[in-house]
Design a protein around this motif. Structure first.
Motif, mmCIF file in Angstrom:
data_model
loop_
_atom_site.group_PDB
_atom_site.id
_atom_site.type_symbol
_atom_site.label_atom_id
_atom_site.label_comp_id
_atom_site.label_asym_id
_atom_site.label_seq_id
_atom_site.Cartn_x
_atom_site.Cartn_y
_atom_site.Cartn_z
ATOM 1 N N ARG A 77 49.387 44.546 49.618
ATOM 2 C CA ARG A 77 48.314 45.261 49.440
ATOM 3 C C ARG A 77 47.622 45.341 47.907
ATOM 4 N N TYR A 78 48.392 44.265 47.251
ATOM 5 C CA TYR A 78 47.897 44.625 45.886
ATOM 6 C C TYR A 78 47.365 43.211 45.576
ATOM 7 N N HIS A 79 47.170 42.295 46.335
ATOM 8 C CA HIS A 79 46.751 40.928 45.980
ATOM 9 C C HIS A 79 45.279 41.008 45.371
ATOM 10 N N ASP A 80 44.604 41.694 45.814
ATOM 11 C CA ASP A 80 43.094 41.696 45.436
ATOM 12 C C ASP A 80 43.142 42.587 43.966
ATOM 13 N N ALA A 81 44.007 43.433 43.911
ATOM 14 C CA ALA A 81 44.030 43.975 42.597
ATOM 15 C C ALA A 81 44.594 43.178 41.302
ATOM 16 N N PHE A 82 45.377 42.276 41.753
ATOM 17 C CA PHE A 82 45.902 41.233 40.713
ATOM 18 C C PHE A 82 44.571 40.457 40.407
ATOM 19 N N LYS A 83 43.756 40.419 41.175
ATOM 20 C CA LYS A 83 42.651 39.338 40.685
ATOM 21 C C LYS A 83 41.771 39.993 39.729
ATOM 22 N N THR A 84 41.853 41.436 39.635
ATOM 23 C CA THR A 84 40.816 42.180 38.492
ATOM 24 C C THR A 84 41.719 43.072 37.495
ATOM 25 N N ASN A 85 42.758 43.293 37.843
ATOM 26 C CA ASN A 85 43.507 44.091 36.914
ATOM 27 C C ASN A 85 44.670 43.153 36.246
ATOM 28 N N ALA A 86 45.473 43.639 35.120
ATOM 29 C CA ALA A 86 46.582 42.836 34.322
ATOM 30 C C ALA A 86 47.900 43.085 35.407
ATOM 31 N N PRO A 87 48.519 41.990 35.526
ATOM 32 C CA PRO A 87 48.099 40.678 35.112
ATOM 33 C C PRO A 87 47.190 39.939 36.091
ATOM 34 N N HIS A 88 46.050 39.480 35.291
ATOM 35 C CA HIS A 88 44.990 38.733 35.903
ATOM 36 C C HIS A 88 45.684 37.693 36.755
ATOM 37 N N ILE A 89 45.665 37.507 37.946
ATOM 38 C CA ILE A 89 46.116 36.376 38.958
ATOM 39 C C ILE A 89 44.882 35.933 39.808
ATOM 40 N N ASP A 90 44.518 34.756 39.550
ATOM 41 C CA ASP A 90 43.300 34.306 40.063
ATOM 42 C C ASP A 90 43.682 33.974 41.799
#
Length: 454
Positions: free
Chosen positions: A106-119
């Motif tokens: 459920r956090y995949h999208d959050a990683f794209k905008t928050n730290a750690p930033h994951i593209d």
């Protein structure tokens, strides 16, 4: 292009191997000295023994000059920390992480905008479940891929020796198949991938890849004597994370599902989490258990244990006892060429799924997706033609694509074109390209120099 790979396991090894073959600047980091030794003895890449989550190690690897970092260790936590540290040291580096734990879904999208930033977050387990569902939708196929949001399928089927297409030259297909026919984009023969021309012949036993619009798929399959039959009863051998994910998906599709799992505590967990699936405690390679569960009534058996030898044995036994189809999970790439020899046609691999996802993000140019075919023998790519490309506004027969590659489809807004030599690519078209492993660098060069441009 400089790429840093954190993790020298199977995924890291094979991605490094492919990129090194394409003359990219690759650095591989792993704390396991034996894994690093194996890789350095086989591939001409720079290696570093150490933790990919260490700032000092990443700086030694040249993270500041790196375009892409792939965090593909077997530890989700190490992959996350590696991306966090890389993001701190080099924010412009594109970061891809393999995260398999369901807790992170459920956090995949959050990683794209928050730290750690994951593209890009890669979950090979969810990709494998999607692959299984695609194979279920085309039971006569051994490989199924999708482009243009599912409107175009690329399908691999074995050609029966008694087929009317056996020994037919491709240039003569119009006289053999009067009706609408698919574009044959690739042939696998004796473990060799062939991008065919008009003077090539089809042979019994060939693995034939063709391109088809979804609405024409049933008709095109019938040309190869394959017929779409609905799957209603599925037996899953192995109730681990992938088995559980698949069972949940199949329940949502209202299919009859049974799961065999040998670990009693895991059976209790599955029974609590699944709504309608029947959970059985036992060994999926136990003949008496399979007979007791009426294996001959199963439309499909999917073997997903953590042991590939067990998966192979269970699949072979299920077929012998009357199961209509089997799908077998394999992780060791060295096993792939053996599968068809022993009678196993449909194979899935979490590691191969991870590699497919990674490929589309490391290809230069406007590549929208990339899928390996026949293990690692080639790729099929979907890319976007930009107005500045010099391949637009001219017939395909006048474009010098690298030997071993071909344009297999053109998608123009809502229109799907199966191309001929006279077809013309227009700006903003989406193009499907088949390419052998040897021709991929040449195709990528075209995509980068002209089609990025493209």
């Amino acid at each position: 292009m400089k790429i840093v790979i954190v993790g020298a396991g199977e995924v890291g090894f094979h991605i490094a191997s492919r990129l090194a073959m394409e003359n990219k600047d690759v650095v591989v980091i792993d704390a396991n000295s034996e894994a690093v030794k194996r890789l350095s003895e086989s591939i001409d890449v720079q290696t570093i023994i150490g933790s990919g989550s260490s700032p000092a190690v990443l700086e030694e690897a040249g993270i500041h000059e790196t375009e892409i970092m792939l965090a593909v260790t077997d530890s989700d936590e190490v992959n996350l920390v590696a991306c966090l540290v890389a993001d701190t040291l080099s924010p412009t580096t594109k970061k891809l992480a393999r995260l398999r734990g369901a807790d992170f879904d459920r956090y995949h999208d959050a990683f794209k905008t928050n730290a750690p930033h994951i593209d890009t977050v890669i979950n090979p387990e969810t990709e494998v479940v999607r692959t299984i569902q695609r194979l279920m939708s085309v039971p006569g196929a051994v490989d199924v891929g999708e482009f243009a949001d599912g409107r175009i399928k690329f399908v691999g089927v074995y050609l029966d020796p008694g087929s009317r297409l056996a020994d037919v030259q491709l240039a003569d297909l119009p006289s053999v198949i009067q009706e609408d026919r698919p574009l044959i984009a690739a042939i696998v023969r004796d473990d060799r991938l062939i991008i065919p021309k008009g003077d090539n012949h089809l042979r019994g036993g060939d693995l034939v890849y063709f391109i088809s619009e979804e609405k024409k798929l049933s008709r095109h399959l019938s040309i190869f004597d394959k017929h779409v039959t609905p799957v209603k009863r599925v037996l899953i051998v192995g109730g681990g994370r992938i088995g559980y994910r698949l069972a949940r998906r199949l329940e949502e599709d209202s299919l009859s599902v049974k799961v065999i799992e040998r670990r009693a505590p895991r059976c209790d967990y599955l029974a609590e989490q699944l709504d309608r699936a029947v959970v059985l405690h036992g060994d999926g390679s136990d003949q008496s258990l399979l007979l007791e569960e009426n294996i001959h009534d199963a439309d499909l058996v999917v073997t997903l244990t953590g042991d590939e030898e067990t998966n192979i044995l269970a699949s072979l036994l299920a077929k012998r006892l009357g199961a209509k189809k089997t799908i077998t999970q394999i992780n060791k790439f060295s096993y792939f060429p053996l599968m068809s020899t022993i009678g196993i046609e449909q194979v899935v691999s979490p590691r191969l799924s991870a590699i497919n996802t990674i490929l589309q993000h490391i290809r230069r140019g406007k590549v929208l997706s990339a899928i390996s075919i026949k293990g690692e023998e080639g790729e099929v790519m979907e890319a976007l033609a930009l107005p500045t490309s010099d391949i637009v506004a001219k017939p395909l027969k006048r474009i010098a694509f690298p030997k071993g590659s071909m344009v297999a489809g053109i998608i123009r807004k809502d229109t799907i074109i199966i191309p001929t030599g006279d077809s013309i690519i227009e700006p903003e078209d989406r193009i499907i390209i088949f390419a052998t492993r040897q021709s991929v660098p040449g195709v990528e060069k075209i995509l980068a120099v002209k089609l990025e441009y493209f």
